[in-house]
Design a protein around this motif. Structure first.
Motif, PDB file in Angstrom:
ATOM      1  N   ASP A 130      -2.658  -1.524 -10.433  1.00 55.21           N
ATOM      2  CA  ASP A 130      -3.904  -2.231 -10.737  1.00 55.21           C
ATOM      3  C   ASP A 130      -4.236  -3.291  -9.693  1.00 55.21           C
ATOM      4  OD1 ASP A 130      -1.881  -4.008 -11.249  1.00 55.21           O
ATOM      5  OD2 ASP A 130      -2.541  -4.536 -13.279  1.00 55.21           O
ATOM      6  N   GLY A 131      -3.504  -3.271  -8.581  1.00 51.54           N
ATOM      7  CA  GLY A 131      -3.732  -4.274  -7.546  1.00 51.54           C
ATOM      8  C   GLY A 131      -2.793  -5.456  -7.624  1.00 51.54           C
ATOM      9  N   SER A 132      -1.942  -5.510  -8.646  1.00 46.59           N
ATOM     10  CA  SER A 132      -0.969  -6.595  -8.736  1.00 46.59           C
ATOM     11  C   SER A 132       0.123  -6.399  -7.692  1.00 46.59           C
ATOM     12  CB  SER A 132      -0.382  -6.669 -10.145  1.00 46.59           C
ATOM     13  OG  SER A 132       0.147  -5.424 -10.540  1.00 46.59           O
ATOM     14  N   ARG A 133       0.907  -7.446  -7.450  1.00 47.34           N
ATOM     15  CA  ARG A 133       1.944  -7.413  -6.419  1.00 47.34           C
ATOM     16  C   ARG A 133       3.245  -8.000  -6.960  1.00 47.34           C
ATOM     17  NH1 ARG A 133      -1.713  -4.902  -4.483  1.00 47.34           N
ATOM     18  NH2 ARG A 133      -2.710  -5.172  -2.449  1.00 47.34           N
ATOM     19  N   GLU A 134       4.361  -7.435  -6.480  1.00 47.69           N
ATOM     20  CA  GLU A 134       5.681  -8.006  -6.737  1.00 47.69           C
ATOM     21  C   GLU A 134       6.202  -8.515  -5.406  1.00 47.69           C
ATOM     22  OE1 GLU A 134       8.800  -6.321  -9.666  1.00 47.69           O
ATOM     23  OE2 GLU A 134       9.452  -5.656  -7.668  1.00 47.69           O
ATOM     24  N   VAL A 135       6.618  -9.773  -5.376  1.00 47.52           N
ATOM     25  CA  VAL A 135       7.018 -10.399  -4.113  1.00 47.52           C
ATOM     26  C   VAL A 135       8.497 -10.779  -4.188  1.00 47.52           C
ATOM     27  CG1 VAL A 135       6.615 -12.303  -2.509  1.00 47.52           C
ATOM     28  CG2 VAL A 135       4.688 -11.272  -3.727  1.00 47.52           C
ATOM     29  N   HIS A 136       9.271 -10.264  -3.234  1.00 48.12           N
ATOM     30  CA  HIS A 136      10.698 -10.548  -3.149  1.00 48.12           C
ATOM     31  C   HIS A 136      10.904 -11.595  -2.052  1.00 48.12           C
ATOM     32  CE1 HIS A 136      11.900  -6.840  -5.481  1.00 48.12           C
ATOM     33  NE2 HIS A 136      10.648  -6.569  -5.166  1.00 48.12           N
ATOM     34  N   LEU A 137      11.588 -12.671  -2.389  1.00 53.83           N
ATOM     35  CA  LEU A 137      11.774 -13.793  -1.480  1.00 53.83           C
ATOM     36  C   LEU A 137      13.260 -14.005  -1.226  1.00 53.83           C
ATOM     37  CD1 LEU A 137       9.390 -16.214  -3.396  1.00 53.83           C
ATOM     38  CD2 LEU A 137       8.780 -14.808  -1.430  1.00 53.83           C
ATOM     39  N   SER A 138      13.673 -13.965   0.038  1.00 57.38           N
ATOM     40  CA  SER A 138      15.049 -14.268   0.423  1.00 57.38           C
ATOM     41  C   SER A 138      15.073 -15.698   0.947  1.00 57.38           C
ATOM     42  CB  SER A 138      15.535 -13.288   1.494  1.00 57.38           C
ATOM     43  OG  SER A 138      16.839 -13.624   1.920  1.00 57.38           O
ATOM     44  N   LEU A 139      15.719 -16.583   0.182  1.00 56.14           N
ATOM     45  CA  LEU A 139      15.638 -18.012   0.463  1.00 56.14           C
ATOM     46  C   LEU A 139      17.014 -18.660   0.424  1.00 56.14           C
ATOM     47  CD1 LEU A 139      12.680 -18.818  -1.988  1.00 56.14           C
ATOM     48  CD2 LEU A 139      12.509 -18.502   0.494  1.00 56.14           C
ATOM     49  N   LYS A 156       0.810  -1.218   0.000  1.00 54.21           N
ATOM     50  CA  LYS A 156       0.000   0.000   0.000  1.00 54.21           C
ATOM     51  C   LYS A 156       0.852   1.281   0.000  1.00 54.21           C
ATOM     52  CE  LYS A 156      -4.002  -2.047   0.023  1.00 54.21           C
ATOM     53  NZ  LYS A 156      -4.899  -2.021   1.183  1.00 54.21           N
ATOM     54  N   LEU A 157       2.166   1.134   0.062  1.00 57.70           N
ATOM     55  CA  LEU A 157       3.016   2.322   0.069  1.00 57.70           C
ATOM     56  C   LEU A 157       3.146   2.888  -1.347  1.00 57.70           C
ATOM     57  CD1 LEU A 157       5.871   1.297   2.544  1.00 57.70           C
ATOM     58  CD2 LEU A 157       3.851   2.694   2.981  1.00 57.70           C
ATOM     59  N   PRO A 158       3.060   4.201  -1.506  1.00 58.03           N
ATOM     60  CA  PRO A 158       2.998   4.812  -2.846  1.00 58.03           C
ATOM     61  C   PRO A 158       4.375   5.031  -3.484  1.00 58.03           C
ATOM     62  CG  PRO A 158       2.668   6.496  -1.184  1.00 58.03           C
ATOM     63  CD  PRO A 158       2.788   5.187  -0.434  1.00 58.03           C
ATOM     64  N   PHE A 159       5.150   3.959  -3.634  1.00 55.92           N
ATOM     65  CA  PHE A 159       6.461   4.088  -4.251  1.00 55.92           C
ATOM     66  C   PHE A 159       6.372   4.699  -5.645  1.00 55.92           C
ATOM     67  CE2 PHE A 159       7.119   0.444  -1.332  1.00 55.92           C
ATOM     68  CZ  PHE A 159       8.201   0.926  -0.613  1.00 55.92           C
ATOM     69  N   TYR A 160       5.328   4.329  -6.378  1.00 50.42           N
ATOM     70  CA  TYR A 160       5.232   4.735  -7.775  1.00 50.42           C
ATOM     71  C   TYR A 160       4.500   6.064  -7.958  1.00 50.42           C
ATOM     72  CZ  TYR A 160       7.238   0.212  -8.721  1.00 50.42           C
ATOM     73  OH  TYR A 160       8.090  -0.865  -8.753  1.00 50.42           O
ATOM     74  N   ASP A 161       4.346   6.817  -6.866  1.00 51.72           N
ATOM     75  CA  ASP A 161       3.882   8.205  -6.965  1.00 51.72           C
ATOM     76  C   ASP A 161       5.056   9.175  -6.970  1.00 51.72           C
ATOM     77  OD1 ASP A 161       1.305   7.332  -6.985  1.00 51.72           O
ATOM     78  OD2 ASP A 161       0.862   7.866  -4.904  1.00 51.72           O
ATOM     79  N   LEU A 162       6.269   8.655  -6.840  1.00 52.06           N
ATOM     80  CA  LEU A 162       7.449   9.500  -6.766  1.00 52.06           C
ATOM     81  C   LEU A 162       7.716  10.142  -8.133  1.00 52.06           C
ATOM     82  CD1 LEU A 162       9.777  10.317  -4.856  1.00 52.06           C
ATOM     83  CD2 LEU A 162      11.081   8.389  -5.780  1.00 52.06           C
ATOM     84  N   ASP A 163       7.648  11.461  -8.203  1.00 47.12           N
ATOM     85  CA  ASP A 163       7.772  12.172  -9.475  1.00 47.12           C
ATOM     86  C   ASP A 163       8.523  13.479  -9.255  1.00 47.12           C
ATOM     87  OD1 ASP A 163       7.493  13.441 -11.898  1.00 47.12           O
ATOM     88  OD2 ASP A 163       5.339  13.139 -12.063  1.00 47.12           O
ATOM     89  N   PHE A 164       9.709  13.575  -9.852  1.00 52.83           N
ATOM     90  CA  PHE A 164      10.514  14.786  -9.755  1.00 52.83           C
ATOM     91  C   PHE A 164      10.314  15.706 -10.955  1.00 52.83           C
ATOM     92  CE2 PHE A 164      12.665  11.862  -6.907  1.00 52.83           C
ATOM     93  CZ  PHE A 164      12.955  12.661  -5.812  1.00 52.83           C
TER      94      PHE A 164
END
Length: 441
Positions: free
Chosen positions: A410-419, A374-382
């Motif tokens: 669009d509600g999709s998610r990217e998941v980073h896994l440290s394994l 839910k964090l707005p990383f992709y609202d960052l605009d310089f």
């Protein structure tokens, strides 16, 4: 021609104030949190340094330096020692950054240099930035911030405020009064001598043994990234809701339950062995004493324990519901008790020995989930458009999951896994595991 430029960016308004960090801040240690944002359009380094200097007047801690007083309590001296800002041209082009993962340049090339083991000292910045103009156009903005100052929510808010300052837009002045958080313990029962579910007081030997183990184990880990599309997540939530015993669950609950089931199978432990799920939770929203513009750390952790056998027999919906109930247990009273415990340790002179239990359990039986979707990383605009990619550095902790949003919003998610490497290879290389990972696609 490769060009490299490094300078200290200062606000020009040193106050000289010593701001004591709250007891929760102090548990974060010297770790730096990194992000790299990839922009298709070039960013102007001189203009970024100018806007950074201006926004630092609202964020004096970031250009200060950490120090400890005679009692070992961590402070930030707001002396405007400056933010390290690197600018280095790269021979890498945008195509290389968007290629298959195996062909991408190392993320470390785009991140500023930062000490991951030291915190206190005049030469150690609390914020470091690196701008990398790419060959043929485009830029990468890398940021490292010490976790003692901010969690993911506050970290992102600073970046958004910097971008607003850069574009001449208004933004809300942040609140840096760390006593607001410590003051929550005033009405809480004494926690002296009580065992805490989230923190442990470690001896110096135990602390350094854990840090050494982290350093050694990091070489045996691999970070892999997978994507869950919006329709896939919708189907997953529907499947969970279809056999939900009662109540409401979120999409994140369903995804976390799915990942827990998947890794339960991958770990393949005996039916009687206990499996722990640790979920990081932001408690700022349910504490009325904390203003909306408070800037700092406001995170806690909830833990769900089940045996491997119970988890195997549990439906997706029931697991998701148990996760929702576990998260809901993080009430205002729980937060106050936690702060009270940490404050007792500070008064007893044990603050530097306090460690999160989650770090220890990562090497035994815990799956750790940090949901930042839910964090707005992709609202960052310089001023030249939002980033098309936000990359995270390697997490040196096994069985750690970071859930991120995607630029499509669009509600999709990217998941980073440290394994562990063998587990990562099985998950990415064996069709049966890929089929299970994306069974709702």
């Amino acid at each position: 021609m490769k060009r490299r430029h490094t300078e200290l960016v200062r606000s020009g308004s040193a106050t000289g104030l010593r701001i004591p960090l709250c007891v929760l801040d102090a548990t974060m240690g010297a770790v730096s949190t990194g992000r790299a944002f990839f922009f298709r359009e070039p960013l102007d380094g001189a203009a970024l340094r100018s806007s950074l200097a201006r926004v630092l007047t609202s964020y004096p801690l970031l250009s200060g330096r950490a120090e400890r007083d005679a009692n070992g309590i961590l402070h930030v001296l707001c002396n405007d020692s400056g933010v390290h800002f690197e600018e280095e041209n790269s021979s890498v082009d945008m195509g290389s950054c968007t290629s298959a993962l195996s062909g991408r340049p190392s993320l470390n090339a785009f991140l500023p240099r930062a000490s991951v083991v030291r915190l206190v000292g005049q030469g150690i910045p609390l914020l470091a930035v690196k701008l990398t103009p790419l060959a043929g156009g485009g830029s990468v903005l890398g940021v490292h911030m010490k976790h003692v100052l901010a969690d993911g929510r506050a970290y992102t808010q600073f970046l958004l405020d910097w971008a607003a300052e850069h574009r001449g837009l208004p933004y809300r002045t942040p609140c840096h009064d760390r006593w607001l958080l410590d003051g929550l313990a005033d009405g809480a029962p004494s926690q002296e001598g009580k065992r805490n579910s989230r923190f442990v007081v470690a001896s110096r030997r135990e602390k350094y043994a854990l840090l050494s183990r982290m350093a050694l184990t990091a070489q045996q880990l691999r970070t892999t990234t997978c994507r869950f599309g919006a329709s896939e997540l919708h189907t997953m939530k529907q499947a969970a809701t279809a056999h939900l015993p009662y109540g409401w669950i979120s999409t994140s609950d369903a995804l976390t339950a799915h990942l827990r089931h998947l890794f339960g199978r991958l770990r393949a432990r005996s039916a009687a062995s206990v499996e722990r799920l640790g979920v990081l939770v932001d408690f700022s929203s349910y504490l009325k004493e904390i203003p909306e513009n408070y800037w700092g750390n406001t995170i806690t952790c909830t833990e769900l324990r089940m045996t491997a056998g119970e988890m195997q027999d549990c439906s997706l919906g029931k697991t998701a519901r148990l996760i929702r109930e576990s998260v809901s247990e993080n009430t205002a009273a729980h937060a106050r008790d936690e702060i009270a415990y940490l404050r007792e340790q500070r008064w007893a002179g044990r603050e530097r020995k306090v460690m999160p239990r989650m770090l220890y359990r990562a090497y035994t039986n815990m799956l750790q989930v940090n949901d930042r979707a839910k964090l707005p990383f992709y609202d960052l605009d310089f001023g030249s458009g939002a980033p098309f990619r936000c990359a995270l550095p390697h997490v040196p902790i096994p069985w750690a999951v970071q859930i991120m949003p995607t630029p499509e919003k669009d509600g999709s998610r990217e998941v980073h896994l440290s394994l562990p490497k063998a587990t990562a290879e099985a998950l990415t290389g064996e069709p049966s595991w890929q089929a299970h990972l994306h069974k709702y696609a």
